[in-house]
Design an enzyme around this catalytic site. Structure first.
Site, PDB file in Angstrom:
ATOM      1  N   GLN A   1      -4.896  -0.732  -4.400  1.00 47.42           N
ATOM      2  CA  GLN A   1      -5.690  -1.983  -5.228  1.00 47.42           C
ATOM      3  C   GLN A   1      -6.515  -1.718  -6.228  1.00 47.42           C
ATOM      4  O   GLN A   1      -6.448  -2.263  -7.403  1.00 47.42           O
ATOM      5  CB  GLN A   1      -6.722  -2.473  -4.165  1.00 47.42           C
ATOM      6  CG  GLN A   1      -7.072  -4.143  -4.728  1.00 47.42           C
ATOM      7  CD  GLN A   1      -7.861  -4.906  -3.566  1.00 47.42           C
ATOM      8  OE1 GLN A   1      -7.237  -5.005  -2.387  1.00 47.42           O
ATOM      9  NE2 GLN A   1      -8.945  -5.715  -3.998  1.00 47.42           N
TER      10      GLN A   1
ATOM     11  N   CYS B   1      -2.906  -2.621   6.645  1.00 52.86           N
ATOM     12  CA  CYS B   1      -3.047  -1.392   7.216  1.00 52.86           C
ATOM     13  C   CYS B   1      -4.305  -1.561   8.068  1.00 52.86           C
ATOM     14  O   CYS B   1      -4.704  -0.693   8.807  1.00 52.86           O
ATOM     15  CB  CYS B   1      -2.956  -0.576   6.282  1.00 52.86           C
ATOM     16  SG  CYS B   1      -4.090  -0.784   4.679  1.00 52.86           S
TER      17      CYS B   1
ATOM     18  N   CYS C   1       0.874  -1.176  -0.016  1.00 53.47           N
ATOM     19  CA  CYS C   1       0.101   0.076  -0.015  1.00 53.47           C
ATOM     20  C   CYS C   1       0.795   1.105   0.018  1.00 53.47           C
ATOM     21  O   CYS C   1       1.767   1.384   0.856  1.00 53.47           O
ATOM     22  CB  CYS C   1      -1.000   0.062   1.201  1.00 53.47           C
ATOM     23  SG  CYS C   1      -1.746   1.460   1.869  1.00 53.47           S
ATOM     24  N   GLU C   2       0.707   2.154  -0.999  1.00 52.12           N
ATOM     25  CA  GLU C   2       1.459   3.472  -1.013  1.00 52.12           C
ATOM     26  C   GLU C   2       1.366   4.389   0.063  1.00 52.12           C
ATOM     27  O   GLU C   2       2.011   5.282   0.521  1.00 52.12           O
ATOM     28  CB  GLU C   2       1.357   4.189  -2.193  1.00 52.12           C
ATOM     29  CG  GLU C   2      -0.073   4.634  -2.502  1.00 52.12           C
ATOM     30  CD  GLU C   2      -0.281   5.363  -3.799  1.00 52.12           C
ATOM     31  OE1 GLU C   2      -1.120   6.208  -3.864  1.00 52.12           O
ATOM     32  OE2 GLU C   2       0.230   4.617  -4.881  1.00 52.12           O
ATOM     33  N   HIS C   3      -0.017   4.099   0.945  1.00 52.87           N
ATOM     34  CA  HIS C   3      -0.285   5.098   1.990  1.00 52.87           C
ATOM     35  C   HIS C   3       0.560   4.800   3.314  1.00 52.87           C
ATOM     36  O   HIS C   3       0.999   5.559   4.078  1.00 52.87           O
ATOM     37  CB  HIS C   3      -1.629   4.896   2.315  1.00 52.87           C
ATOM     38  CG  HIS C   3      -2.584   5.618   1.313  1.00 52.87           C
ATOM     39  ND1 HIS C   3      -3.798   5.194   0.972  1.00 52.87           N
ATOM     40  CD2 HIS C   3      -2.462   6.413   0.352  1.00 52.87           C
ATOM     41  CE1 HIS C   3      -4.415   5.695   0.114  1.00 52.87           C
ATOM     42  NE2 HIS C   3      -3.529   6.639  -0.334  1.00 52.87           N
ATOM     43  N   HIS C   4       0.701   3.432   3.330  1.00 48.26           N
ATOM     44  CA  HIS C   4       1.238   3.080   4.861  1.00 48.26           C
ATOM     45  C   HIS C   4       2.594   2.125   4.615  1.00 48.26           C
ATOM     46  O   HIS C   4       3.225   1.732   5.435  1.00 48.26           O
ATOM     47  CB  HIS C   4       0.257   2.117   5.759  1.00 48.26           C
ATOM     48  CG  HIS C   4      -0.740   2.823   6.088  1.00 48.26           C
ATOM     49  ND1 HIS C   4      -1.948   2.752   5.502  1.00 48.26           N
ATOM     50  CD2 HIS C   4      -1.056   3.871   7.019  1.00 48.26           C
ATOM     51  CE1 HIS C   4      -3.032   3.556   5.951  1.00 48.26           C
ATOM     52  NE2 HIS C   4      -2.007   4.408   6.889  1.00 48.26           N
TER      53      HIS C   4
ATOM     54  N   HIS D   1      -5.555  -6.391   3.528  1.00 49.42           N
ATOM     55  CA  HIS D   1      -4.549  -5.270   3.764  1.00 49.42           C
ATOM     56  C   HIS D   1      -4.035  -5.123   4.852  1.00 49.42           C
ATOM     57  O   HIS D   1      -4.678  -4.908   6.006  1.00 49.42           O
ATOM     58  CB  HIS D   1      -5.179  -3.941   3.529  1.00 49.42           C
ATOM     59  CG  HIS D   1      -5.642  -3.840   1.993  1.00 49.42           C
ATOM     60  ND1 HIS D   1      -5.169  -2.750   0.964  1.00 49.42           N
ATOM     61  CD2 HIS D   1      -6.621  -4.584   1.127  1.00 49.42           C
ATOM     62  CE1 HIS D   1      -5.671  -3.109  -0.040  1.00 49.42           C
ATOM     63  NE2 HIS D   1      -6.444  -4.179  -0.029  1.00 49.42           N
TER      64      HIS D   1
END
Length: 186
Positions: free
Chosen positions: A123, A153, A81-84, A151
């Protein structure tokens, strides 16, 4: 990919979380992480177009009076995941397309899914990337992609809902309007 920079920053990260990067179990961790990043983020080095060229081996389709769809299910991939920078795991990808005179080698479908997942991703974008690459490689605008995954996260931090799954669907061309084509992904 800059291995030396990765090693430097992983060492700093270990120090920032209060670890001793010189202790026995961590001495080689920056090097191991750099090697892992080269592997799991390999797709960052390629555009969708380059992946389509790399895995675009096609064969002449068998002529038929009926509409034929190629469907491949349960392709396993993982991504981050690019956020976390959290692991997206237990991901299965189902891909379907309607050939336009040419069919893609079956292993190439799985290779496309794997390479597209080897990027910092969302995703939803992963589904769009796979559909775009399959479309370019096959010459067919009629492509559908379904992804179901967990995920970390969501499962290992924050809400810690271990049983949650995320499902995304990408419909292109005839898949947008034809329920019978959409059902091929189930």
């Amino acid at each position: 990919m800059d291995r030396e920079k990765i090693k430097y920053h992983i060492r700093g990260l270990l120090e920032a979380i209060g670890e001793n990067p010189d202790r026995e179990g961590l001495k080689e961790t920056p090097e191991r992480v750099a090697g892992m990043y080269e592997e799991v983020f390999e797709g960052i080095g390629y555009s969708n177009h380059e992946i389509a060229e790399m895995f675009g081996k096609t064969f002449e389709a068998v002529e038929s009076n009926s509409q034929t769809a190629v469907v491949m299910k349960d392709i396993t991939v993982f991504s981050y995941c690019e956020h976390h920078l959290a692991l997206m795991y237990d991901m299965t990808v189902n891909v379907a397309y309607v050939p336009k005179g040419r069919v893609l080698g079956l292993s190439k479908i799985a290779r496309i899914c794997d390479m597209a997942s080897k990027r910092l991703q969302l995703q939803e974008r992963l589904g769009r990337d796979i559909a775009e690459i399959i479309s370019e490689a096959t010459g067919s605008e009629d492509v559908g992609v379904k992804i179901v995954g967990s995920h970390s996260c969501m499962t290992a931090r924050g809400i810690r809902n271990a049983s949650s799954k995320t499902e995304t669907r990408t419909y292109c061309g005839a898949f947008r309007d034809k329920r019978d084509l959409q059902e091929l992904l189930d």
